[in-house]
Motif scaffolding. Sequence first.
Motif, PDB file in Angstrom:
ATOM      1  N   GLN A 303       0.894  -0.896   0.009  1.00 34.46           N
ATOM      2  CA  GLN A 303       0.044  -0.242  -0.132  1.00 34.46           C
ATOM      3  C   GLN A 303       0.693   1.176   0.253  1.00 34.46           C
ATOM      4  O   GLN A 303       0.558   2.354  -0.313  1.00 34.46           O
ATOM      5  N   LEU A 304       2.169   1.240   1.052  1.00 34.76           N
ATOM      6  CA  LEU A 304       3.057   2.240   0.434  1.00 34.76           C
ATOM      7  C   LEU A 304       3.872   2.424  -0.661  1.00 34.76           C
ATOM      8  O   LEU A 304       4.522   3.366  -0.353  1.00 34.76           O
ATOM      9  N   LEU A 305       3.975   1.640  -1.800  1.00 37.48           N
ATOM     10  CA  LEU A 305       4.251   1.054  -2.648  1.00 37.48           C
ATOM     11  C   LEU A 305       4.411   2.826  -3.739  1.00 37.48           C
ATOM     12  O   LEU A 305       5.117   3.428  -3.991  1.00 37.48           O
ATOM     13  N   PRO A 306       3.476   3.919  -4.354  1.00 43.35           N
ATOM     14  CA  PRO A 306       2.655   4.685  -5.087  1.00 43.35           C
ATOM     15  C   PRO A 306       4.114   5.719  -4.233  1.00 43.35           C
ATOM     16  O   PRO A 306       4.269   6.413  -4.807  1.00 43.35           O
ATOM     17  N   LEU A 307       3.768   5.714  -2.870  1.00 47.47           N
ATOM     18  CA  LEU A 307       4.702   7.219  -2.140  1.00 47.47           C
ATOM     19  C   LEU A 307       6.210   6.757  -2.411  1.00 47.47           C
ATOM     20  O   LEU A 307       6.545   7.870  -2.236  1.00 47.47           O
ATOM     21  N   LEU A 308       5.764   5.936  -2.208  1.00 48.08           N
ATOM     22  CA  LEU A 308       7.727   5.435  -1.987  1.00 48.08           C
ATOM     23  C   LEU A 308       8.144   5.761  -3.504  1.00 48.08           C
ATOM     24  O   LEU A 308       9.774   6.466  -3.592  1.00 48.08           O
ATOM     25  N   ALA A 309       7.161   5.656  -4.860  1.00 50.92           N
ATOM     26  CA  ALA A 309       7.810   5.507  -5.852  1.00 50.92           C
ATOM     27  C   ALA A 309       8.377   6.996  -6.522  1.00 50.92           C
ATOM     28  O   ALA A 309       8.331   7.495  -7.213  1.00 50.92           O
ATOM     29  N   SER A 310       6.951   7.593  -5.930  1.00 50.47           N
ATOM     30  CA  SER A 310       6.837   9.284  -6.120  1.00 50.47           C
ATOM     31  C   SER A 310       7.737   9.900  -4.977  1.00 50.47           C
ATOM     32  O   SER A 310       8.472  11.527  -5.732  1.00 50.47           O
ATOM     33  N   CYS A 311       8.460   9.880  -3.848  1.00 53.12           N
ATOM     34  CA  CYS A 311       9.774   9.906  -3.496  1.00 53.12           C
ATOM     35  C   CYS A 311      10.844   9.996  -3.769  1.00 53.12           C
ATOM     36  O   CYS A 311      11.534  10.506  -3.883  1.00 53.12           O
ATOM     37  N   LEU A 312      11.137   8.920  -4.878  1.00 54.95           N
ATOM     38  CA  LEU A 312      12.013   8.138  -5.544  1.00 54.95           C
ATOM     39  C   LEU A 312      12.578   9.616  -6.401  1.00 54.95           C
ATOM     40  O   LEU A 312      13.333  10.066  -6.986  1.00 54.95           O
ATOM     41  N   ASP A 313      11.511  10.311  -7.249  1.00 55.51           N
ATOM     42  CA  ASP A 313      10.884  11.730  -7.805  1.00 55.51           C
ATOM     43  C   ASP A 313      11.968  13.037  -7.142  1.00 55.51           C
ATOM     44  O   ASP A 313      11.677  13.930  -7.821  1.00 55.51           O
ATOM     45  N   SER A 314      11.761  12.585  -5.910  1.00 57.50           N
ATOM     46  CA  SER A 314      12.052  14.188  -5.113  1.00 57.50           C
ATOM     47  C   SER A 314      13.593  14.474  -5.238  1.00 57.50           C
ATOM     48  O   SER A 314      14.813  13.979  -6.118  1.00 57.50           O
ATOM     49  N   SER A 315      13.532  15.894  -5.151  1.00 54.72           N
ATOM     50  CA  SER A 315      14.594  16.104  -5.681  1.00 54.72           C
ATOM     51  C   SER A 315      15.606  16.720  -4.263  1.00 54.72           C
ATOM     52  O   SER A 315      16.655  16.475  -4.290  1.00 54.72           O
ATOM     53  N   GLU A 316      14.984  16.199  -2.989  1.00 56.59           N
ATOM     54  CA  GLU A 316      15.707  15.615  -1.385  1.00 56.59           C
ATOM     55  C   GLU A 316      16.590  14.369  -1.629  1.00 56.59           C
ATOM     56  O   GLU A 316      15.561  13.479  -1.679  1.00 56.59           O
ATOM     57  N   GLU A 363       3.734  -4.996 -10.892  1.00 54.96           N
ATOM     58  CA  GLU A 363       4.310  -5.450 -11.624  1.00 54.96           C
ATOM     59  C   GLU A 363       5.059  -4.227 -12.389  1.00 54.96           C
ATOM     60  O   GLU A 363       6.006  -4.013 -12.403  1.00 54.96           O
ATOM     61  N   VAL A 364       3.999  -3.754 -12.697  1.00 55.60           N
ATOM     62  CA  VAL A 364       4.343  -2.574 -13.474  1.00 55.60           C
ATOM     63  C   VAL A 364       5.071  -1.490 -12.294  1.00 55.60           C
ATOM     64  O   VAL A 364       6.164  -0.262 -13.600  1.00 55.60           O
ATOM     65  N   LEU A 365       4.217  -1.412 -11.849  1.00 58.05           N
ATOM     66  CA  LEU A 365       4.881   0.138 -10.592  1.00 58.05           C
ATOM     67  C   LEU A 365       6.542  -0.237 -10.071  1.00 58.05           C
ATOM     68  O   LEU A 365       7.652   0.416 -10.379  1.00 58.05           O
ATOM     69  N   MET A 366       6.569  -1.693  -9.980  1.00 59.41           N
ATOM     70  CA  MET A 366       7.959  -1.882  -9.448  1.00 59.41           C
ATOM     71  C   MET A 366       8.870  -2.013 -10.105  1.00 59.41           C
ATOM     72  O   MET A 366      10.182  -1.820 -10.411  1.00 59.41           O
TER      73      MET A 366
END
Length: 512
Positions: A303-316, A363-366
């Motif tokens: 359930q947390l994977l979508p949030l983690l994917a967006s955090c990987l695109d962060s500038s921090e 699978e697609v998100l990963m």
Amino acid sequence: MVSHGRDKKETKSPQQRRNGKKNKKDKNNSNDENAADATNMKDMELPDDFSIFGGGSSVASSAAFDDGGSSFNGDEEYDDNEENGNGIVGGDDEADRAENRAVRLADALSLASTLTSEKRSAKREGGYRILFKAITQYATGPSGQEVLESHWGSVYEACLSSIQGRGNAKPSEQYAACRVLEACSVVLGEDRDDVVEILNGPLKKIVNATGRASLVRCAALRCLAMVHFICGTDCLEEGEDCGSVMGLCENVGKEKYRGEAVGPLLRATALDCWSLLSTTFHDGHVAAGDSLDDESDLGRGLQLLPLLASCLDSSEAGLRRSAGECVSLIHECRLNLGLDGEEADNTTERRFRRGSWDGSEWEVLMDEVKQRIAELSVESSHHMSKQAKKQQRATFRDFMNTIVDDETPEEVVNWRGGKLTLRSWKEIIRLNFVRHCLQGGFQIQLMYNETLHGVFGATFHASGTSLSQLEKRLYMSKTSEAAKAADKAMTKQRRTRTNVKNHFLTADGDDI
């Protein structure tokens, strides 16, 4: 009729009346500004690199708490040969050194009862720094735990008073109080639901207070996670247990919480705390499930994977690292599902058994996450410094080895007398969290703290003899013979790598 002086009414010129009104207005404005400064003192932000060992307060000049020269001068490790405030030097016998540490601990903890009556915030902050050093470096073994137990009432009362903002507590003081409570939880040990019940409510209020300094909220959240990780049990009521703290971390890790934007530092801390607490659950609780239709059996990590994917695109960079570490843990738990001990060591079996992402809705998100982590492992942008790029590439290479290649991580912990090799993200996450908590006291707590022995599944023993200051300079300093030999070897390796890269420049391919 003659008028007496007391009957005369003193008159002021027009210029004097104008000056009087102006001075009165300036005085009122000054009072309003002072009141506003006092109100906003608690909410001012601290720098992101603020530390329990650093800070901007005049701690070194706090003579009231400078008992025997106990002050923080940096992230220094405990030294048995160091002289304490009573002139006792650590002896050759282990019992003498343990007694020496107990004396220092008791002297420092006696200050806790005076903190609530101290009116100056800088003085209280200095007292917490002394408590932090004493608890992390002197509270070792059963004797240190007993000494802390005897002073625990005064310690937590003083800390709770500060983190709740009483007595005009500054953010630096609140931060130091949270760090003291976090260190106490490691020393007090497991199966202490009474400690969890005392600290759970106040710490959650600090995390939920959007007006508090971000670093104070980060320290409170880390303290809350460590208290549940070390002291908590399965007997706590729902809403007060570890699962509720994980839910809090999931909410704080989002871009907005309670109608306010969340800073990247607090978001990264929330992901780190979530990763720590998830190590206490079974792999299925974290990464089980293939479809969104059945949310009852869906792991919290999925359930947390979508949030983690967006955090990987962060500038921090810090937020990206925390998200990558969290994804690595979830992927490791996913691979471990349905595997026994022998199959878990086989990369081919790990990839194509039930723990794989193939055929699931994730699978697609990963695949997108794997591609992003692979990009970060070789990123070479101009907006980052050379050191930051080097650190990011090294960190995300470890993540890529697990997420893309399904390899197990490896980290070696060295201490006086031996080393320990960790081969899972669960153990590495626990290690990093405990190391951040104890800082300079990590080594000695690792050797004597029975709770940490159970966390890492190993027993640590110190070397038989303790080195003197002269021996440490001869054998362990940067100017020792061993350090010089290692420097020469690295220089030779760099020269060889450079020659190999420039090999095509030589005429006719002659060897260099």
